[in-house]
Design a protein around this motif. Structure first.
Motif, PDB file in Angstrom:
ATOM      1  N   ILE A   4       1.015  -0.996  -0.070  1.00 21.77           N
ATOM      2  CA  ILE A   4       0.054   0.038   0.122  1.00 21.77           C
ATOM      3  C   ILE A   4       1.282   1.437  -0.104  1.00 21.77           C
ATOM      4  CG2 ILE A   4      -2.047  -0.937   0.843  1.00 21.77           C
ATOM      5  CD1 ILE A   4      -1.167   0.232   3.412  1.00 21.77           C
ATOM      6  N   PHE A   5       0.421   2.406  -0.415  1.00 23.39           N
ATOM      7  CA  PHE A   5       1.225   3.764  -0.695  1.00 23.39           C
ATOM      8  C   PHE A   5      -0.303   4.267   0.422  1.00 23.39           C
ATOM      9  CE2 PHE A   5       1.752   7.848  -1.951  1.00 23.39           C
ATOM     10  CZ  PHE A   5       2.951   8.004  -2.203  1.00 23.39           C
ATOM     11  N   VAL A   6       1.577   4.933   1.967  1.00 19.53           N
ATOM     12  CA  VAL A   6       1.198   6.148   2.396  1.00 19.53           C
ATOM     13  C   VAL A   6       1.596   7.272   1.970  1.00 19.53           C
ATOM     14  CG1 VAL A   6       0.342   6.737   5.025  1.00 19.53           C
ATOM     15  CG2 VAL A   6       0.684   4.479   3.908  1.00 19.53           C
ATOM     16  N   PRO A   7       0.534   8.379   1.730  1.00 16.56           N
ATOM     17  CA  PRO A   7       1.040   9.886   0.990  1.00 16.56           C
ATOM     18  C   PRO A   7       1.626  10.278   2.377  1.00 16.56           C
ATOM     19  CG  PRO A   7      -1.991   9.168   1.261  1.00 16.56           C
ATOM     20  CD  PRO A   7      -0.922   8.534   1.701  1.00 16.56           C
ATOM     21  N   TYR A   8       2.348   9.738   3.227  1.00 19.34           N
ATOM     22  CA  TYR A   8       3.798  10.486   4.128  1.00 19.34           C
ATOM     23  C   TYR A   8       4.745  10.645   4.174  1.00 19.34           C
ATOM     24  CZ  TYR A   8       3.973  11.817   9.034  1.00 19.34           C
ATOM     25  OH  TYR A   8       4.610  12.016  10.368  1.00 19.34           O
ATOM     26  N   ILE A   9       5.458  11.290   4.720  1.00 17.15           N
ATOM     27  CA  ILE A   9       6.709  11.615   4.742  1.00 17.15           C
ATOM     28  C   ILE A   9       6.786  12.388   6.157  1.00 17.15           C
ATOM     29  CG2 ILE A   9       8.752  11.889   4.152  1.00 17.15           C
ATOM     30  CD1 ILE A   9       8.395  10.795   1.186  1.00 17.15           C
ATOM     31  N   GLY A  10       7.363  11.819   7.017  1.00 16.16           N
ATOM     32  CA  GLY A  10       6.854  13.014   8.327  1.00 16.16           C
ATOM     33  C   GLY A  10       8.615  14.013   8.689  1.00 16.16           C
ATOM     34  N   PRO A  11       9.006  14.270   9.098  1.00 14.49           N
ATOM     35  CA  PRO A  11      10.215  14.661   9.958  1.00 14.49           C
ATOM     36  C   PRO A  11      10.852  14.062   9.287  1.00 14.49           C
ATOM     37  CG  PRO A  11       8.950  14.982  11.606  1.00 14.49           C
ATOM     38  CD  PRO A  11       7.911  14.027  10.695  1.00 14.49           C
ATOM     39  N   SER A  12      12.166  14.099   9.262  1.00 12.57           N
ATOM     40  CA  SER A  12      13.728  13.424   9.798  1.00 12.57           C
ATOM     41  C   SER A  12      14.164  13.134  10.475  1.00 12.57           C
ATOM     42  CB  SER A  12      15.052  14.462   9.091  1.00 12.57           C
ATOM     43  OG  SER A  12      15.466  14.711   9.370  1.00 12.57           O
ATOM     44  N   THR A  13      14.640  11.650  10.701  1.00 11.91           N
ATOM     45  CA  THR A  13      14.223  11.173  12.939  1.00 11.91           C
ATOM     46  C   THR A  13      15.550  12.254  12.834  1.00 11.91           C
ATOM     47  OG1 THR A  13      14.508   9.092  11.550  1.00 11.91           O
ATOM     48  CG2 THR A  13      15.484   9.700  13.618  1.00 11.91           C
ATOM     49  N   ASN A  14      16.454  13.079  12.240  1.00 10.77           N
ATOM     50  CA  ASN A  14      17.165  14.564  13.279  1.00 10.77           C
ATOM     51  C   ASN A  14      16.344  15.077  13.984  1.00 10.77           C
ATOM     52  OD1 ASN A  14      19.709  12.795  13.259  1.00 10.77           O
ATOM     53  ND2 ASN A  14      20.401  13.675  11.123  1.00 10.77           N
ATOM     54  N   LEU A  34      -3.861   9.992   7.991  1.00  5.49           N
ATOM     55  CA  LEU A  34      -3.790   8.829   5.437  1.00  5.49           C
ATOM     56  C   LEU A  34      -2.823   7.832   6.329  1.00  5.49           C
ATOM     57  CD1 LEU A  34      -0.690  12.105   5.286  1.00  5.49           C
ATOM     58  CD2 LEU A  34      -3.346  11.709   4.227  1.00  5.49           C
ATOM     59  N   THR A  35      -2.657   6.783   7.000  1.00  6.91           N
ATOM     60  CA  THR A  35      -2.998   5.436   7.317  1.00  6.91           C
ATOM     61  C   THR A  35      -4.011   5.125   6.988  1.00  6.91           C
ATOM     62  OG1 THR A  35      -0.297   5.539   7.984  1.00  6.91           O
ATOM     63  CG2 THR A  35      -1.458   3.651   8.084  1.00  6.91           C
ATOM     64  N   LYS A  36      -5.446   5.417   8.033  1.00  8.20           N
ATOM     65  CA  LYS A  36      -6.184   4.548   7.985  1.00  8.20           C
ATOM     66  C   LYS A  36      -6.728   5.252   6.590  1.00  8.20           C
ATOM     67  CE  LYS A  36     -10.839   4.741  10.692  1.00  8.20           C
ATOM     68  NZ  LYS A  36     -11.088   5.023  12.024  1.00  8.20           N
ATOM     69  N   GLN A  37      -6.906   5.843   5.965  1.00  6.28           N
ATOM     70  CA  GLN A  37      -7.141   6.200   4.501  1.00  6.28           C
ATOM     71  C   GLN A  37      -7.003   5.433   3.886  1.00  6.28           C
ATOM     72  OE1 GLN A  37      -7.647  10.147   3.399  1.00  6.28           O
ATOM     73  NE2 GLN A  37      -8.900  10.701   1.881  1.00  6.28           N
ATOM     74  N   ALA A  38      -5.765   5.510   3.379  1.00 10.75           N
ATOM     75  CA  ALA A  38      -4.548   4.316   2.702  1.00 10.75           C
ATOM     76  C   ALA A  38      -4.919   2.779   2.527  1.00 10.75           C
ATOM     77  CB  ALA A  38      -3.633   4.516   2.833  1.00 10.75           C
ATOM     78  N   VAL A  39      -5.595   2.400   3.620  1.00  6.51           N
ATOM     79  CA  VAL A  39      -5.628   0.827   4.390  1.00  6.51           C
ATOM     80  C   VAL A  39      -7.340   1.186   4.092  1.00  6.51           C
ATOM     81  CG1 VAL A  39      -6.172  -0.380   6.181  1.00  6.51           C
ATOM     82  CG2 VAL A  39      -3.901   0.814   5.865  1.00  6.51           C
ATOM     83  N   THR A  40      -8.139   1.808   4.674  1.00  8.58           N
ATOM     84  CA  THR A  40      -9.826   1.894   3.849  1.00  8.58           C
ATOM     85  C   THR A  40      -9.420   1.472   2.299  1.00  8.58           C
ATOM     86  OG1 THR A  40     -10.179   3.118   6.272  1.00  8.58           O
ATOM     87  CG2 THR A  40     -11.345   3.040   4.036  1.00  8.58           C
ATOM     88  N   GLU A  41      -9.295   2.491   1.558  1.00  8.11           N
ATOM     89  CA  GLU A  41      -8.883   2.545   0.147  1.00  8.11           C
ATOM     90  C   GLU A  41      -8.518   1.370  -0.199  1.00  8.11           C
ATOM     91  OE1 GLU A  41      -7.243   5.906  -1.200  1.00  8.11           O
ATOM     92  OE2 GLU A  41      -8.558   7.231  -0.140  1.00  8.11           O
ATOM     93  N   SER A  42      -7.933   1.317   0.702  1.00  8.14           N
ATOM     94  CA  SER A  42      -7.103  -0.771   0.000  1.00  8.14           C
ATOM     95  C   SER A  42      -8.178  -1.971  -0.157  1.00  8.14           C
ATOM     96  CB  SER A  42      -6.014  -0.739   0.212  1.00  8.14           C
ATOM     97  OG  SER A  42      -5.776  -1.095   1.633  1.00  8.14           O
ATOM     98  N   GLY A  43      -9.240  -1.308   0.524  1.00  4.55           N
ATOM     99  CA  GLY A  43      -9.854  -2.728   1.253  1.00  4.55           C
ATOM    100  C   GLY A  43      -9.195  -3.904   1.500  1.00  4.55           C
ATOM    101  N   MET A  44      -8.469  -3.895   1.973  1.00  6.70           N
ATOM    102  CA  MET A  44      -7.853  -4.880   2.653  1.00  6.70           C
ATOM    103  C   MET A  44      -8.274  -5.032   4.189  1.00  6.70           C
ATOM    104  SD  MET A  44      -3.638  -4.646   2.156  1.00  6.70           S
ATOM    105  CE  MET A  44      -3.495  -2.916   2.703  1.00  6.70           C
ATOM    106  N   ALA A  45      -8.395  -6.958   4.304  1.00  7.86           N
ATOM    107  CA  ALA A  45      -8.493  -6.999   5.513  1.00  7.86           C
ATOM    108  C   ALA A  45      -7.661  -7.452   6.912  1.00  7.86           C
ATOM    109  CB  ALA A  45      -9.187  -8.222   5.635  1.00  7.86           C
ATOM    110  N   PRO A  46      -8.019  -7.362   7.655  1.00  8.47           N
ATOM    111  CA  PRO A  46      -6.959  -7.084   9.366  1.00  8.47           C
ATOM    112  C   PRO A  46      -6.646  -8.330   9.055  1.00  8.47           C
ATOM    113  CG  PRO A  46      -9.359  -6.831   9.953  1.00  8.47           C
ATOM    114  CD  PRO A  46      -9.476  -7.162   8.489  1.00  8.47           C
ATOM    115  N   ILE A  47      -4.858  -8.491   9.018  1.00  8.11           N
ATOM    116  CA  ILE A  47      -4.069  -9.986   9.228  1.00  8.11           C
ATOM    117  C   ILE A  47      -3.433 -10.133  10.282  1.00  8.11           C
ATOM    118  CG2 ILE A  47      -3.571  -8.836   6.679  1.00  8.11           C
ATOM    119  CD1 ILE A  47      -0.326  -7.770   8.278  1.00  8.11           C
ATOM    120  N   PHE A  48      -2.977 -11.292  10.652  1.00 12.40           N
ATOM    121  CA  PHE A  48      -3.187 -11.682  11.649  1.00 12.40           C
ATOM    122  C   PHE A  48      -1.992 -12.878  12.003  1.00 12.40           C
ATOM    123  CE2 PHE A  48      -7.668 -10.690  12.340  1.00 12.40           C
ATOM    124  CZ  PHE A  48      -7.471  -9.799  13.044  1.00 12.40           C
TER     125      PHE A  48
END
Length: 126
Positions: A4-14, A34-48
């Motif tokens: 999946i693609f999450v349209p997020y890149i946060g600040p650098s670790t530094n 953004l992550t929840k939206q990407a997961v919802t749009e993908s239609g993926m079921a939870p993994i266990f």
């Protein structure tokens, strides 16, 4: 394998290590949304099952190139977002065996974000 693609890149670790807690909290909330939206749009079921996670940043226009390790806070925040979105039950070793940050892909014509590959451990061993 799930990808999946999450349209997020946060600040650098530094930068993140020196951020005020409120600024960090707002970054976490944005990433969760953004992550929840990407997961919802993908239609993926939870993994266990136990899986390996691979994160590949994609640098679009205006995104600066960093050392690969400087994407680690971003990837950890996405991993936590996958748990809060309900895709992963937890990020303990029972479900996430290992994770790795791969060097970024530079594509100035695409939006910045992070590709996440979730590979079932049995697939890796096969």
């Amino acid at each position: 394998m799930i990808r999946i693609f999450v349209p997020y890149i946060g600040p650098s670790t530094n930068v993140a290590l020196r951020q005020h807690w409120r600024k960090h909290k707002s970054q976490v909330e944005l990433c969760d949304w953004l992550t929840k939206q990407a997961v919802t749009e993908s239609g993926m079921a939870p993994i266990f099952y136990q899986a390996d996670l691979f994160f590949t940043p994609r640098l679009g226009p205006k995104e600066r190139i960093r050392d690969t390790g400087n994407y680690s806070i971003s990837c950890k925040t996405i991993e936590d977002g996958l748990v809060r979105a309900g895709l992963l039950p937890d990020d303990r070793g029972e479900y996430v065996r290992e994770w790795k940050v791969r060097p970024p892909i530079i594509d100035r014509k695409q939006e910045s974000g992070t590709w996440v590959e979730i590979i079932r451990v049995e697939e890796v061993a096969a």
